[in-house]
Every structure is written in C-alpha cells, then in structure tokens.
Design a protein around this motif. Sequence first.
Motif, PDB file in Angstrom:
ATOM      1  N   UNK A  55      -6.168  -7.213   3.114  1.00 54.57           N
ATOM      2  CA  UNK A  55      -5.292  -6.070   3.742  1.00 54.57           C
ATOM      3  C   UNK A  55      -5.775  -5.667   5.030  1.00 54.57           C
ATOM      4  N   UNK A  56      -6.331  -6.509   5.870  1.00 56.54           N
ATOM      5  CA  UNK A  56      -6.847  -6.303   7.331  1.00 56.54           C
ATOM      6  C   UNK A  56      -8.263  -5.764   7.336  1.00 56.54           C
ATOM      7  N   UNK A  57      -8.727  -5.633   6.105  1.00 53.89           N
ATOM      8  CA  UNK A  57     -10.428  -5.214   6.182  1.00 53.89           C
ATOM      9  C   UNK A  57     -11.207  -6.407   5.922  1.00 53.89           C
ATOM     10  N   UNK A  58     -12.240  -6.344   6.808  1.00 53.31           N
ATOM     11  CA  UNK A  58     -13.174  -7.480   6.479  1.00 53.31           C
ATOM     12  C   UNK A  58     -14.056  -7.243   5.256  1.00 53.31           C
ATOM     13  N   UNK A  59     -14.015  -8.200   4.476  1.00 49.05           N
ATOM     14  CA  UNK A  59     -14.584  -8.177   3.242  1.00 49.05           C
ATOM     15  C   UNK A  59     -15.644  -9.477   3.006  1.00 49.05           C
ATOM     16  N   UNK A  60     -16.765  -9.063   2.359  1.00 53.87           N
ATOM     17  CA  UNK A  60     -17.868 -10.176   2.487  1.00 53.87           C
ATOM     18  C   UNK A  60     -18.308  -9.849   0.810  1.00 53.87           C
ATOM     19  N   UNK A  61     -18.211 -11.061   0.107  1.00 51.28           N
ATOM     20  CA  UNK A  61     -18.629 -11.012  -1.260  1.00 51.28           C
ATOM     21  C   UNK A  61     -20.305 -11.583  -1.129  1.00 51.28           C
ATOM     22  N   UNK A  62     -21.129 -10.759  -1.584  1.00 53.55           N
ATOM     23  CA  UNK A  62     -22.419 -11.353  -1.191  1.00 53.55           C
ATOM     24  C   UNK A  62     -23.367 -11.425  -2.818  1.00 53.55           C
ATOM     25  N   UNK A  63     -24.224 -12.359  -2.817  1.00 53.06           N
ATOM     26  CA  UNK A  63     -24.923 -12.321  -4.035  1.00 53.06           C
ATOM     27  C   UNK A  63     -26.080 -11.341  -4.324  1.00 53.06           C
ATOM     28  N   UNK A  64     -25.989 -10.866  -5.487  1.00 57.93           N
ATOM     29  CA  UNK A  64     -26.651  -9.511  -5.847  1.00 57.93           C
ATOM     30  C   UNK A  64     -28.018  -9.507  -5.084  1.00 57.93           C
ATOM     31  N   UNK A  65     -28.699 -10.845  -5.202  1.00 60.61           N
ATOM     32  CA  UNK A  65     -30.207 -10.976  -4.718  1.00 60.61           C
ATOM     33  C   UNK A  65     -30.394 -10.765  -3.339  1.00 60.61           C
ATOM     34  N   UNK A  66     -29.260 -10.741  -2.307  1.00 61.71           N
ATOM     35  CA  UNK A  66     -29.336 -10.879  -1.120  1.00 61.71           C
ATOM     36  C   UNK A  66     -28.725  -9.617  -0.582  1.00 61.71           C
ATOM     37  N   UNK A  67     -28.383  -8.456  -1.394  1.00 59.95           N
ATOM     38  CA  UNK A  67     -27.827  -7.311  -1.012  1.00 59.95           C
ATOM     39  C   UNK A  67     -28.635  -6.590   0.211  1.00 59.95           C
ATOM     40  N   UNK A  68     -29.834  -6.421  -0.252  1.00 61.07           N
ATOM     41  CA  UNK A  68     -30.802  -5.607   0.689  1.00 61.07           C
ATOM     42  C   UNK A  68     -30.947  -6.368   2.111  1.00 61.07           C
ATOM     43  N   UNK A  69     -30.920  -7.609   2.002  1.00 62.66           N
ATOM     44  CA  UNK A  69     -31.457  -8.501   3.105  1.00 62.66           C
ATOM     45  C   UNK A  69     -30.144  -8.352   3.966  1.00 62.66           C
ATOM     46  N   UNK A  70     -28.908  -8.204   3.296  1.00 68.12           N
ATOM     47  CA  UNK A  70     -27.619  -8.342   4.025  1.00 68.12           C
ATOM     48  C   UNK A  70     -27.472  -6.977   4.882  1.00 68.12           C
TER      49      UNK A  70
END
Lengths: 616, 175
Positions: A55-70
């Motif tokens: 819908x025009x928004x940038x979306x990233x699906x991340x692994x839960x373990x990497x959330x803080x690093x991301x």
Amino acid sequence: MPLDVAPVFRSYETQRTLNPPGIPALAPPPEGETEDLQRIAGRFGDDILAAGLHHGNQVVYARPGQLKALATFLRDDPQLQYETLIDVTSVDRSELPLDGEARFQTIYQFRSYSRNQHLTVVTDCLSGTEGNGTIPHVDSLTSIYRGAEWPEREVFDLMGIRFDGHPDPRRILMPKNWPNHPLQKQAPLGGEEVPFTFTWDDPEFETLGTQILAAESAAPDLPPGMSRQNMVINMGPHHPSTHGVLRLVVELDGERVVSIDPDLGFLHSGFEKTGENKRYKDFVYYTDRMDYLSSMSNNLGYCLTVESMLGLEIPERAQVIRVIMAELQRIASHLFWLATHVLDVSGTGMSLLMYATRERERILDLFEMACGARLTVSYIRIGGVWQDLPDAFVTELKDFLRLIPQKISEYEAMVTEAPLWQERLKGVGHVSAEDALAMGLTGPMLRGSGVDWDLRRDRPYSGYEGYTFEVPTRDSGDCYGRFTLRLEEMRQSVRILEQAVDNLPTGLYKSNNRKVALPPRAELDVSMEALIHHFKLMTEGFHVEPGFFYHGIESSKGELGFFIYSDGSAKPYRLHVHGPSFNNLYAIDHLSRGEMLSDVVTNIGSIDIVLGEVDR
Amino acid sequence: MGIEEKVPEGILTTSLDSVINWGRANSTWPLLFGLACCAMEMIATGTARHDIARYGSELFRASPRQADLMIVSGRVSNKMAPVIKRIYDQMLAPKWVIAMGICASAGGPFNNYAIIQGVDKIIPVDVYVPGCPPRPESLLYAMDMLRAKQRRETIGAGRKVEEPLAVEEITPLGV
Ligand code: SF4
C-alpha cells in the motif's frame, strides 16, 4: 462498599460479516524495492524475511531475534537515520489461517524526519511459558527508542505480549486486577445484552448491572522507583487541572518534583475492540468520540486510512471541504487549549475562557450548518463528506475569517507580554530536540523544540500540497515557545482557510463509487439501483482487500495515526489508533522533573492532552 | 437528619420549605468534574453564550464538599466507577445527580468490556439527559427539571412527594 462483582460477558458475538467473501486471509507479502530496503537487506541478509512496498509503505519483516539490532541500525546508520519510533502495535492472528506461523505479531512504525521516510517493521512474537500457559514475548526497544515505553506497556496490557527488558512492565490502561487482555481474539467484547422486552422476569435482565469489576482505582502500592523518603501525592483522577480523568502520582522533595508516574485508563472505552466489531463505515462515528476536541481531524484520519486501502479517489470539492473542516477544527481546538491553559496557569483567568469559547462557538455554528452537530460531527465519511455545504456556509465562513485574526491578536495582547505569564511559562517544561525525537513526541511538542516537521507539508494528504502556508517552529523547547507556536498555527490555519474558501471547486462532494459511498438520498426515490446499493452498504458494508496500512495525519495535537489490519471481510480485523496525546503525555515526567509542583499544571496544559484519546 | 425531622408538619415547616427550596433551586453549585465528550458541552453551558449563571450554577466547585450537583458528563469506565462513587459519597446532602448524555444514562455506543452501562448502577440519578452529546440547551432544560424537583422537596423526613413530575411543573427559567 467494594464493588466486587465478577464481570459477566455477553454470550453471543456479532457475526464478522453477513456474507463472508471466502476465507479470511493473511496480509500478502510486500513487493518492490527502495534504497532503504536494499540497504537493510544488504546488512541483515537472511534475517530479513521479506521486504518491499505494501500500500505504498515500506515494510520489513524481521526475525524476532534481530529486532534490536535492526532498530539500532535504523537509528544509527548515517544513510537511514530513522530518528523516531512513532508507534508500536500488535495483532493477534488466531482467527486467520496461520499454517503454523506465529500467532502474535508486533508492528513498529519508524520515521525519519530528516530524510522524510516512513518504515514499518513487522516481527513475529516468540512463545515462552509462564506458569502453565504459553505467553508471547519479544525484545523491548526501550533501550534504543525511549518513547517505546508506553506503547509497549499498552501492547502488553491489551494484547498480553511481554517485552523482554522493558524497565516497567505494568499494565497501563486497565485496572491491574483485570482478568484478561481485552484485545486478544478469545477475549469477549463484553457489555450487556440490551433488553428488548418489558417484563422484569425476563432472563435478559439478568446481565444488567453486572459489568462492574472490583477496579482498584487508587493503586495502594508505590510506583516503582519512588521512595517514601519523599512526599508522594496524588493528583486526580478528579482534579480541575488534569484536563479530564488523569491521575498523576507525584513524588515531591519539598515543592520540587522528583518524578511523576501517570496512571491512565480512567476513560478507557475499548475503541479498538469495538472497532473490530463494527463495519468500516460504522467506525467513523466512534472516531468523533476519541479526541472530542478535534472530531473532524479524527474522521479525516480514519477515512483517509480506509480510502488508501481501498484505493479510492476523492472528488476535488470533497477534498477542499475536508481541508476547510480540518483547519476550522484546528483553530477550535487551539482556542479551547488557550482558554484552559490560561485558566490552569492563572487559576482564576476566566475572562479568556469566555472570550476564546465565544469564537469557538462560531466555529461550532459553522459545523452545525454543515452537518447538524456541534461536537460529534461524523461529517467526513469514507468517500467524501456526508452532504454538501449549505449555501450560506461560505458567507458565514468568510465573515468568521475576517474576524478571527484580529481576535487572535487580541488574546495574544492579553497574555503574551504579561510579566506573570512569562514568569510561569518561560524556561518551564523544557525538552530538547533530541529528547523529543527519542520520546516520539509529535505536533507542537516536536515543533516547539525546533524540529521542522508537519505532515501536511511533508507527507501531504487531501491536497495540502496545493496550499501555501508556513510551518512555525520554536527553538526554545519550553512552554512559552509552544504557546506562541500554537498562536501562530492558528494564523496559518486562517491562511489555509482563506485559500480554500476562495478556490472551492464545484462538483461532487462524495465519491461516485456506489460500492463504498452511499448514494444521495434523493436518488433513492427514483433509482432501484441506488436502493440496492444503499441496502447492501447499510446491511453488509464493503470489503477491504487483505493487508495492513498505517496512515498519519497532522491533527491539532500531533500525529494522529490509524493502523488497520484487514482480513478481507467487512470489518477491520485489527484497528489501532495512535493518539498524539498518548505519546506526548509520556513526556510529562521528563518535562516536570526538578520543577515546582505548580509547573506540573503548566506542563499538562502545554502538552495539550485529551483524555479520550490518551485512554481510547 | 436533625430536629426538623421531629417537627410535625405545619405552617412553620411548609413556609420554611419554600424558603429553603427557593434558595437551593437558585444556587445549585455543580461539581467541577468532566469525564468525556459531554464535558465539553458542559463547559460550553458554563460559558457566555449559554450562561448557566442564570441558574445560579456558574460556580463549579472542585471540591465535592462544596458541591450540590454532580453532572456525570460522559462515559464511566470500570476503572473510574469506584472513584465516582467515592466522590459522590463525599458530597454533602442534599445532593443531586444529572446523568448527562447517553453514555452516563445507559452506556451509549460503548456496549463493551470497558464501560459501565449507565452511572445509575453505582449512584442514584435525578435527571437523565438524552443526546450524544446533549446540546447545552438540553442541559439547561435538565436544570429546569431539577429545579422543579427541588421545589417540591421538604425538610421533614418521610414527607417526600413521590408522584412523577408533571410537565407544567417544569418552568423554564424566568417564567
Ligand atoms: S454520550 Fe456521546 S458525547 Fe457524551 S460522553 Fe458518551 S459518547 Fe461522548
């Protein structure tokens, strides 16, 4: 007498839709690429499950373990610079065809002000065990974005997701002894059966009066981090200066504030859960009742979100009418803020209350002309506006526009230069730009600290790109700066209004798409087709493609965002509201530390909160 | 509560009644207390255009000890209910309650887990005002009804008139 009746929940649930279009569906994977997404994918590789545009928004699906690093990468990478975490929310997907996927997801909205970028991050929750049940949990982002603290507490409270490493994992809205997490899908909507008969023997009456829980309103224990060495006092929930039912537990050393712990939820009305049980078009009426001082902006924010998901084109005239209403509402809201702010700070300054509400009444009159209501307007509907402006409206509006600038100057003259006023406001409630960004503040709270950002100019909607106006900012970051800033905002709104009223196009006032917008009343008498569309919309509503979308608008108090997760049916599967008051109120502790108790009142007024929106 | 309950009904008490009721009906001080959207209309009632001062009720008191009238202006959540009960208990008799708006009267649009379906589940209500929110005029009409009710109260115990109010009794202000 303690009120200790266990809650009895209604046994039936409303059907999700009268005519289900196949099976509910998960959000489809995002598609496409952008620079930011490439950079993130390049850094994290396989830890990014999917990335693209939705819908025009940038979306990233991340692994839960990497959330803080991301999150750290998003904030610190010189090419990304996502300074702010706007919103945290979550979705319980237990009613969707999951195929072994995680039941809970948390969804984060990141914003880069300097680069004008918006990014949505979605992550699955891990499942852990607590006692003999399983609980979802995920890493907390509070150590990276300070402003995540309250949104994460809200997600925990309403959805039951634990955040590992959260400094203060308490409930925030519901009473602390509440038996469930209301937004989980298996938690019932609650309420009472509406009795439709007139005999008291009827079993329908049995549920009457059973909706009361032993809600411990005044938590007897000390909030974490406070010490009994100091004096701890209680402000609210019934207090003349808290702008509603807000409770502040204030720790004092002498008359200096050591810390503040706000206790929210005294006006929690279950908007989000209610929204999940209403058809899309029926939720418009609820948005009025959230930030009841800017109903028009609430209508607008919600409608724009749904319309973007539908890909609906709005006629030119409707867009301009919407802008007129939104700007009038901004002035009305700011006038009311001014009145109550002066009243709070000076204690007895009733005169400005009387003056400012006099002009506000004129705006309410205009609303009444357009839609018959003063406060809960529901004028802006999905597809346009409810009905066309009456002929006299434009004349009245022009009249008002001639009057208001001079009135604003008058009010300014009454207080701005007054030594007492300056004494009470200057240097009080200071917040630096860095802190404002870290805490996720929006609106005047952000611009008052020198961040030049306004969604109307930087991410325009409803045709705001066609108007010339300035976005005032102040560098002082104190209450006085925010005070002058809001006065200036009113003047800019007048500017926008003048342009809008001069260029009001003729044409349709709502979309011609009969699948979404109701046909005009007159058509029903002559057209069978219109009647069918009307019936279909009124009984079933319309369906929205599966997917999710976040859209924010600049309401008078800051960024008002709506997040909708659709499963393809006629009701939102998950509806979340990002209320600016909620995030801005988070700053109250930061603003007031080390200041006098009386300054707390100044700060509350300066943040400009509406409890209906804080508690939702 | 005191000696007046022991005094038999007579010319003295009825004349006293009318004096006291005149005073009470013309200076009912509301509690400064707003809950939700309806509170905005309550404030509007207090400001210049609608001018609640005509009723002698412009003095919104923040302390329940000094207030006679509680205008429950908005939805009552489960968390707020005990607080409202406490505030009501702190008000001194005689005291009156107006349930302003459909939320305070019956839960309104919020038939869900969070909101109590009518404030009358926790405190007694004298006047219910329909509307979402009621216009200031509606609230003023509720004040008229309340005044009619106040006018027929008596200081003696057990002599309360229980018949419902007749419409003619509700005189608009100044009539
Ligand atoms: S009755 Fe309507 S206006 Fe009043 S509090 Fe309820 S929702 Fe708001």
